[in-house]
Motif scaffolding. Structure first.
Motif, PDB file in Angstrom:
ATOM      1  N   VAL A 263       0.844  -1.182   0.000  1.00  0.00           N
ATOM      2  CA  VAL A 263       0.000   0.000   0.000  1.00  0.00           C
ATOM      3  C   VAL A 263       0.886   1.240   0.000  1.00  0.00           C
ATOM      4  CG1 VAL A 263      -1.772   1.273   1.264  1.00  0.00           C
ATOM      5  CG2 VAL A 263      -1.826  -1.236   1.210  1.00  0.00           C
ATOM      6  N   TYR A 264       0.597   2.174  -0.889  1.00  0.00           N
ATOM      7  CA  TYR A 264       1.372   3.402  -0.984  1.00  0.00           C
ATOM      8  C   TYR A 264       0.614   4.535  -0.302  1.00  0.00           C
ATOM      9  CZ  TYR A 264       4.428   0.947  -4.183  1.00  0.00           C
ATOM     10  OH  TYR A 264       5.303   0.036  -4.734  1.00  0.00           O
ATOM     11  N   THR A 265       1.293   5.183   0.623  1.00  0.00           N
ATOM     12  CA  THR A 265       0.725   6.293   1.375  1.00  0.00           C
ATOM     13  C   THR A 265       1.548   7.539   1.091  1.00  0.00           C
ATOM     14  OG1 THR A 265       0.003   4.785   3.133  1.00  0.00           O
ATOM     15  CG2 THR A 265       0.109   7.143   3.661  1.00  0.00           C
ATOM     16  N   SER A 269       5.571   3.272  -0.065  1.00  0.00           N
ATOM     17  CA  SER A 269       5.115   2.111   0.697  1.00  0.00           C
ATOM     18  C   SER A 269       5.954   2.044   1.969  1.00  0.00           C
ATOM     19  CB  SER A 269       5.291   0.825  -0.106  1.00  0.00           C
ATOM     20  OG  SER A 269       6.663   0.500  -0.239  1.00  0.00           O
ATOM     21  N   GLY A 417       3.905   6.267  12.061  1.00  0.00           N
ATOM     22  CA  GLY A 417       3.235   6.922  10.953  1.00  0.00           C
ATOM     23  C   GLY A 417       2.912   8.385  11.146  1.00  0.00           C
ATOM     24  N   ARG A 420       5.602  11.249   7.637  1.00  0.00           N
ATOM     25  CA  ARG A 420       5.618  10.614   6.327  1.00  0.00           C
ATOM     26  C   ARG A 420       6.556  11.398   5.410  1.00  0.00           C
ATOM     27  NH1 ARG A 420       3.877   5.567   7.110  1.00  0.00           N
ATOM     28  NH2 ARG A 420       1.669   5.415   7.702  1.00  0.00           N
TER      29      ARG A 420
END
Length: 427
Positions: A263-265, A269, A417, A420
């Motif tokens: 999943v890319y945020t 990733s 998190g 980022r």
């Protein structure tokens, strides 16, 4: 990997019809698929062991110091780094424990990861865990007793010990080599190491190799449910060849294109919390074994992959890209951005380039910073020229490429998190 996850991925990849045909033929392609993925870490470890021990002078329970940083010629393990010198050793503890002595390392970053044959990090000794004073440790195999100092239990009789020592290169190399020479590993003579089929072998050969590897390095009791379900392939006996072929084909595609697990945020990733200690997450373990064998746990290092032009990690453009980073990042170690050319089978290696720069990071000499200390890094196939040249990370002359960002000794805000990284921007 549960049925819902599999069906979603199979649908995305267009695999459901071939799976149905194999199952209708009376074979269990699902079990073949899961058996392949389960065994892939063992196969990759055995392949890497074979490569290392084939080098003249290679032997089990023996450290082999690499004296130069990895470059585009390094092909012994996927996604190598260009920050540390490696000192690998494959362990054979079947005839008794091994003794590891770590010299005083002072403030220089280092880590000693010991991974079982299923690629789980059983222990990481280093700057983060034991500090810079060093010590002597006894590596003990399953069911063994030990009277040696600081015993550490290893889950399988065979294992991979991998030392990473930070170096600035150039004038720092002699002192880095001296630090390497201070590490000592002693163990009983091991058994001759067999050669096993690789991941692209025919299904019958692949599963025969997997069974042999499981015999020498048995699975944990917590894996018995899967092993019972895949017994036709991993436990011996006859199996339907059409089902095996269909299941293996699908497993190989999953191992390369498991996009829904990455999943890319915000353009990157981020590793899952169980990286390097996978438990029963067999799919994630298989993908990491093929794309990043030897990954450290997240408390030691975080590996982030850029989303790329397609949102799935692949860059293909011929123009210029930019990564802007703040002056201070939430980590207690160091960081680097690595450039890799992508291979057809989903692995990544450094690419040749005119300035012999494979990574760029906080220790790269001559970087041009803004007045506030922040950085603009420039990524592209050709030198951007002017003031940008100092911060240029060369891409391959042609073909797809991938960018990985490493952050060593991440702080809590990166781990949980709250922080980022900015995305890589195509200009």
């Amino acid at each position: 990997m549960n049925r819902r996850e599999w069906l979603a991925m199979a649908g995305a990849l267009g695999l459901v019809p071939s799976l149905a045909r194999a199952q209708n033929a009376g074979g269990d392609a699902t079990a073949a698929r899961d058996a392949y993925l389960y065994a892939l870490p063992l196969i990759e470890m055995a392949t890497t062991r074979e490569r290392i021990l084939k080098i003249p002078g290679g032997a089990v329970n023996t450290l082999r110091h690499t004296r130069t940083l990895s470059d585009h010629t390094a092909r012994w393990v996927t996604t190598p780094n260009n920050d540390t010198l490696y000192s690998p050793a494959f362990l054979d503890l079947s005839n008794g424990p091994a003794t590891l002595t770590i010299p005083p390392m002072g403030k220089r970053y280092y880590s000693v990861a010991v991974m079982d044959m299923f690629t789980n990090n059983n222990v990481v000794l280093g700057t983060r865990t034991i500090g810079g004073e060093g010590g002597t440790f006894t590596l003990v195999g399953p069911g063994q007793a030990s009277t040696g100092p600081n015993p550490i239990r290893i889950a399988t009789p065979h294992a991979w010990l991998l030392i990473r020592i930070l170096t600035d290169g150039g004038d720092d190399m002699p002192s880095t080599h001296k630090a390497q020479d201070g590490f000592m590993l002693k163990g009983a003579a091991g058994e001759p190491v067999a050669t096993y089929a690789h991941r692209d072998a025919k299904p019958a050969d692949y599963f025969a190799a997997a069974r042999s590897l499981l015999a020498s390095d048995p699975a944990p009791a917590t894996d018995q449910k899967l092993l019972r379900r895949t017994a036709a392939f991993l436990g011996g006996g006859a199996f339907d060849e059409a089902a095996a072929a269909a299941g293996v084909d699908q497993a190989r595609m999953i191992a390369v294109f498991a996009k829904e697990r990455m999943v890319y945020t915000g353009g990157w990733s981020y590793p899952r919390p169980n990286l390097g200690d996978f438990g029963q997450d067999y799919l994630y373990r298989a993908v990491v074994a093929q794309q990043g064998l030897g990954a450290l746990p997240v408390a030691e290092a975080m590996y982030m992959k850029a989303a790329g032009d397609d949102g799935a990690g692949n860059f293909t453009g011929d123009g210029l890209y930019r990564l802007s980073l703040p002056a201070h990042l939430p980590l207690d170690g160091f960081w680097s951005l690595s450039m890799y050319e992508a291979t057809a089978d989903g692995q990544f290696f450094f690419t040749d380039n005119p300035i012999k720069r494979y990574t760029i990071g906080d220790r790269t000499p001559g970087l041009s910073r803004k007045a506030d200390g922040s950085l603009d890094l420039w990524i592209g196939r050709t030198d951007p020229g002017g003031d940008k040249s100092a911060n240029w990370l060369p891409a391959p002359k042609a073909g797809p490429f991938a960018l990985y960002l490493r952050a060593y000794l991440p702080r809590a805000e990166l781990l949980d998190g709250r922080f980022r990284f900015p995305a890589v921007v195509k200009l």
